[in-house]
Design an enzyme around this catalytic site. Structure first.
Site, mmCIF file in Angstrom:
data_model
loop_
_atom_site.group_PDB
_atom_site.id
_atom_site.type_symbol
_atom_site.label_atom_id
_atom_site.label_comp_id
_atom_site.label_asym_id
_atom_site.label_seq_id
_atom_site.Cartn_x
_atom_site.Cartn_y
_atom_site.Cartn_z
ATOM 1 N N GLU A 79 6.290 -2.045 0.174
ATOM 2 C CA GLU A 79 4.899 -1.945 0.190
ATOM 3 C C GLU A 79 4.344 -1.507 -1.225
ATOM 4 O O GLU A 79 4.963 -0.664 -1.982
ATOM 5 C CB GLU A 79 4.447 -0.817 1.074
ATOM 6 C CG GLU A 79 3.091 -0.395 1.113
ATOM 7 C CD GLU A 79 2.584 0.823 2.113
ATOM 8 O OE1 GLU A 79 1.490 1.112 2.776
ATOM 9 O OE2 GLU A 79 3.699 1.393 2.520
ATOM 10 N N LYS B 228 -4.159 -4.045 3.848
ATOM 11 C CA LYS B 228 -3.831 -3.184 4.853
ATOM 12 C C LYS B 228 -5.176 -2.601 5.628
ATOM 13 O O LYS B 228 -6.072 -2.368 4.887
ATOM 14 C CB LYS B 228 -3.113 -1.870 4.236
ATOM 15 C CG LYS B 228 -2.876 -0.834 5.201
ATOM 16 C CD LYS B 228 -1.800 0.268 4.593
ATOM 17 C CE LYS B 228 -1.358 1.086 5.533
ATOM 18 N NZ LYS B 228 -0.262 2.134 4.980
ATOM 19 N N CYS C 196 3.634 -0.520 6.606
ATOM 20 C CA CYS C 196 3.830 0.573 7.078
ATOM 21 C C CYS C 196 3.355 1.002 8.343
ATOM 22 O O CYS C 196 3.769 0.173 9.465
ATOM 23 C CB CYS C 196 3.278 1.640 5.964
ATOM 24 S SG CYS C 196 4.245 3.171 5.749
#
Length: 332
Positions: free
Chosen positions: A48, A130, A164
């Protein structure tokens, strides 16, 4: 379109970023792509926001002390498209591999946690942000939208990605499942929270593999002891920057295809037998014969959000206002 390939060799990369140089991290990415390709990898997944680095400082520093590090991250962040994407594109094309890379993307005055997917011909086929930064991350990144919740056709098959704790959003996962992803690329920061983070991560990615009937290639980051010391000199706080690594690859049956890498740098490699996708779905297809869309379904607004939109451009050509009668107003 499902892949016609029978076996896909995948690589999940766990390496430390260069905290002192964005160019240094990019150099490590390019070297890892070459190293994985030399081992026959056709898909290479990185952690990430690996370029220039995950903002570990924001997890252990209060906001009023993190300003300088945040501004430095702005300076080193990735513009898409730009020199970083050009370099990774060239590497993907040169080695004939699909690359999934996490970056801190700068869009004028905002930063985003962005996942980039490069096909084997070097084309950037997906850029997604995200949708909800987690906890401390909300001080660093803006929110993405659902326009990036896409599964894309690549040289290795239908590929989706989440970052995540997006894996704790079942509707985000279902959006990708409904597009029939065959390979899911998961990215976590690593070197955070401790072993409990790694244990939870393993449960999460194995569950997604089972529920989606897809392979999961998961990459987490890593920090050296000297890097941790450079982020905080406090030994008690340093504990928060250790553990949390679980770089591994999971089959559609929830089986670990490679021993998880829990510390240090390395590349985890496994061969994906794509026939296992259908084998699993024959028993349980969450978006097919095991779904009940007349009872439960997902509504998604996948429009690109923007701070300004023109009503004039969307109005009818004659500028007429069209009114649709409500159910009660419609003639009997």
């Amino acid at each position: 379109m499902t892949t016609t390939k029978k076996i896909v060799r995948a690589a999940a990369v766990q390496i430390a970023p260069d905290l002192d140089s964005a160019d240094g991290t990019l150099a490590k990415v390019l070297q890892a792509i070459a190293d994985a390709a030399a081992q026959g990898a056709e898909l290479v997944v990185f952690p990430e926001t690996f370029v220039p680095y995950y903002p570990y400082f924001s997890f252990v520093r209060p906001p009023f002390l993190a300003g300088a590090e945040h501004l430095l991250l702005y300076e080193r962040a990735v513009i898409v498209p730009g020199p970083v994407t050009d370099a990774v594109s060239a590497a993907a094309r040169s080695h004939g591999v699909v690359v999934v890379l996490g970056v801190n993307e700068r869009d004028h005055g905002s930063l985003y946690n962005t996942q980039l997917v490069f096909d084997a011909n070097g084309e950037l086929v997906l850029k997604r942000r995200k949708i909800t930064p987690t906890y401390h991350e909300r001080m660093i990144w803006g929110q993405g939208d659902a326009s990036g919740l896409k599964v894309v056709d690549t040289a290795v098959g239908r590929l989706g990605a989440l970052a995540c704790w997006e894996h704790y959003n079942p509707l985000a996962r279902y959006a990708l499942m409904a597009q029939h992803e065959e390979i899911h690329c998961a990215q976590f920061p690593g070197s955070m929270v401790g072993q409990i983070f790694a244990d939870q991560m393993e449960v999460t990615i194995r569950h997604h593999a089972l529920e989606s009937a897809c392979f999961v290639v998961n990459a987490t980051g890593w920090l050296t002891d000297s890097q941790i010391a450079s982020i905080t000199p406090d030994p008690a706080v340093q504990k928060a920057l250790r553990g949390g690594c679980c770089t591994t690859i999971v089959s559609p049956e929830g089986v670990l295809l490679a021993e998880p890498l829990r510390s240090g740098e390395g590349i985890v490699i496994a061969d994906l037998d794509m026939a296992l996708v259908t084998k699993r779905k024959r028993m349980m297809d969450s978006v097919g014969h095991y779904a009940r869309p007349e009872l439960l379904s997902l509504v998604i607004d996948d429009r690109v959000t923007a701070p300004v939109r023109s009503l004039h451009a969307a109005a009818p050509a004659n500028d007429a206002v069209v009114l649709t009668p409500t159910l009660k107003e419609q003639p009997a």
